[in-house]
Every structure is written in C-alpha cells, then in structure tokens.
Design an enzyme around this catalytic site. Structure first.
Site, PDB file in Angstrom:
ATOM      1  N   GLU A 117       7.374 132.004  93.381  1.00 31.03           N
ATOM      2  CA  GLU A 117       7.762 130.935  94.351  1.00 31.03           C
ATOM      3  C   GLU A 117       6.973 130.923  95.489  1.00 31.03           C
ATOM      4  O   GLU A 117       6.793 132.039  95.946  1.00 31.03           O
ATOM      5  CB  GLU A 117       9.380 131.218  94.641  1.00 31.03           C
ATOM      6  N   GLU A 135      15.406 137.170  94.040  1.00 31.31           N
ATOM      7  CA  GLU A 135      14.962 137.640  95.141  1.00 31.31           C
ATOM      8  C   GLU A 135      16.288 138.748  95.681  1.00 31.31           C
ATOM      9  O   GLU A 135      17.234 138.307  96.364  1.00 31.31           O
ATOM     10  CB  GLU A 135      15.105 136.544  96.364  1.00 31.31           C
TER      11      GLU A 135
END
Length: 280
Positions: free
Chosen positions: A240, A154
């Site tokens: 995710e 991320e």
C-alpha cells in the site's frame, strides 16, 4: 494496484472493474483488502468518489460501477467480515475479484485488512485455511502461483516480538499446510517497521515484510528503514502506497512519490522489493 476497503467501495469489487484495470491501466497485480472489523467513515461522493483524482485528469472515464450505494452524510458504521451475519457478503466480494484476476492471468493479493488481527487469530486462521483450499475453475487458490496472502494489514503499536511475530508464525503454519505461495507479513506502526521485523525474522521460505508509505507523510526515514531491511536480507513488499498524506487526504506530493519509486525508495528499493498503488 489496490482496491479500497471492501466495506467502503464495494461497487468496484467486480469482475468488470478488474478487467477494466487490466485493459486500461495495464495492471499485473491486484490487492483485495477485505474488511474485517466494523469501520466508521464519513463517506461523501467527494471523499471516496472519483472527483479530484487522476481519473478526472485524462486517465480515462474510470472503472465501471455495478452497484453504487446511495451517498450518505455523517459517520456511519460499515460492516466487515467479523460483523455477525456479514461474513458471506464479504467473502462473495473477495472471491469475485480473486476469480476475475485468475481468469485474466494477473497476480492477486488476498488481504486480511485488519489493525487488530492478533485479537482475531482463530478467525484469521480459519479464513486463510479456507482461502488456501478454496476451489476454483483454475484449481485451489493455494495451488495457483498468482495468489499471494497478506495476513495482517497494519499492526499498530503491538510488540513485534511478543505479539505480531507469534501471530505470523501461527498463520504461516496454517497456510503452509495447503500452499507454498508468497505470504506477506505486516509490521509494526502501520506496517512501517520493516527493519525491526528483518532483524528478528519469521522462519520460513517465500515470506516478505510489509511496508506502507504515503509520499507527503513518510520520507527519508522510511526509505532508510527499507534499506536496512534489505541489507538484512529481507524481502520487502509495499502492499500500500499513495501520493498524498497518510490520512488519504491532503497534499499530493509527486516529488516524494517519485523518490519512493526510485531504486532507493520503498516501492523499488533495489533487489527484493515491490509495491502497489492505493486505491480504487
């Protein structure tokens, strides 16, 4: 299904857990988010354990635990791959679950779980070279089609054009020396700006872009980003997603989770998208 950070829930990074998930939940793909940096957490049994989860609501007794660490209070450091003296410990956890997935015949995502991978390019390049070449009983990881590489979990506010994309280009080149397998590329703002990445894509084949969403936080705006990326011809992978707030806590929003799993949503946004629930 995704495991949780290797430094926060190491007791589930076992062959037994992977076998249980396949047998009990019927998983066909496992994500392995290897912790890279030192992280702080205020871990309690309630926060990171099974209490209040679906496991206590008729989904089974939960995966087996082989080395549960004693609970502790307050905020504590947890070591990652880059912590001096801890590299081999993280690699051992990762290789244990990757080998288990290969033995069981399911897909597995090797995830460099980092918000600052652009600051760790040399280390990431060395790691992915090692993983692509890693020998196993089933051949090199990079030669086994079940293995997927996720190279930047991320990114946060880094520039796509100036920082994130050049990082991906460098890591893709390293992996491609040893493997043609799928590579998943993280996107800006906690892997939400898939539309930005799709408009300025990394050159190459068998590449996908990461979308992360949590149902009670990310709603139609994020679904629109996925639709735009798909329209631009990008492959999108929700490595995710969860049913609650982006914090991992808060309200469970099953209605929005269901929208995210329909054809127009981040998980199953039509052709070219797929997703993984987080986390064990």
């Amino acid at each position: 299904m995704s495991l949780f950070w290797s430094q926060w829930q190491p007791q589930f990074w076992t062959k037994e857990t992977v076998a249980w998930l396949k047998q009990t939940w019927g998983i066909t793909l496992l994500r392995c988010p290897m912790a890279v940096e030192v992280r702080f957490c205020g871990e309690t049994t309630e926060l990171f354990g099974l209490e209040g989860s679906g496991l206590s609501q008729g989904w089974g007794e939960g995966p087996p635990e082989t080395s549960r660490e004693a609970p502790f209070d307050g905020f504590h450091k947890r070591r990652g791959y880059l912590t001096p003296g801890n590299k081999q410990a993280e690699l051992k956890k990762l290789e244990t679950v990757v080998d288990a997935a290969l033995e069981l015949g399911i897909y597995v995502v090797i995830d460099w779980h980092d918000h600052n991978a652009d600051q760790h390019q040399k280390e990431a390049a060395g790691f992915f070279k090692k993983m692509a070449k890693k020998p196993s009983a089933w051949g090199r990881y990079g030669s086994y089609p079940n293995v997927i590489f996720e190279v930047f979990n991320e990114p946060i506010k880094q520039s796509w054009e100036e920082v994130i994309k050049p990082y991906h280009e460098m890591i893709v080149e390293v992996i491609r020396e040893h493997s043609t397998n799928l590579i998943v590329l993280g996107t800006r703002i906690w892997s939400q700006d898939v539309d930005v990445a799709a408009a300025d894509p990394v050159a190459g084949e068998n590449l996908a872009y990461t979308i992360h969403f949590y149902a009670n936080t990310h709603k139609q705006e994020l679904r629109d980003k996925v639709s735009k990326a798909l329209e631009l011809g990008a492959a999108v992978f929700a490595t995710e997603w969860g049913t609650c707030d982006a914090s991992g806590d808060g309200t469970v929003n099953l209605a929005e989770a269901e929208r995210g799993n329909r054809n127009e949503g981040p998980v199953r946004g039509g052709r070219g998208s797929e997703g993984l629930l987080v986390a064990v």
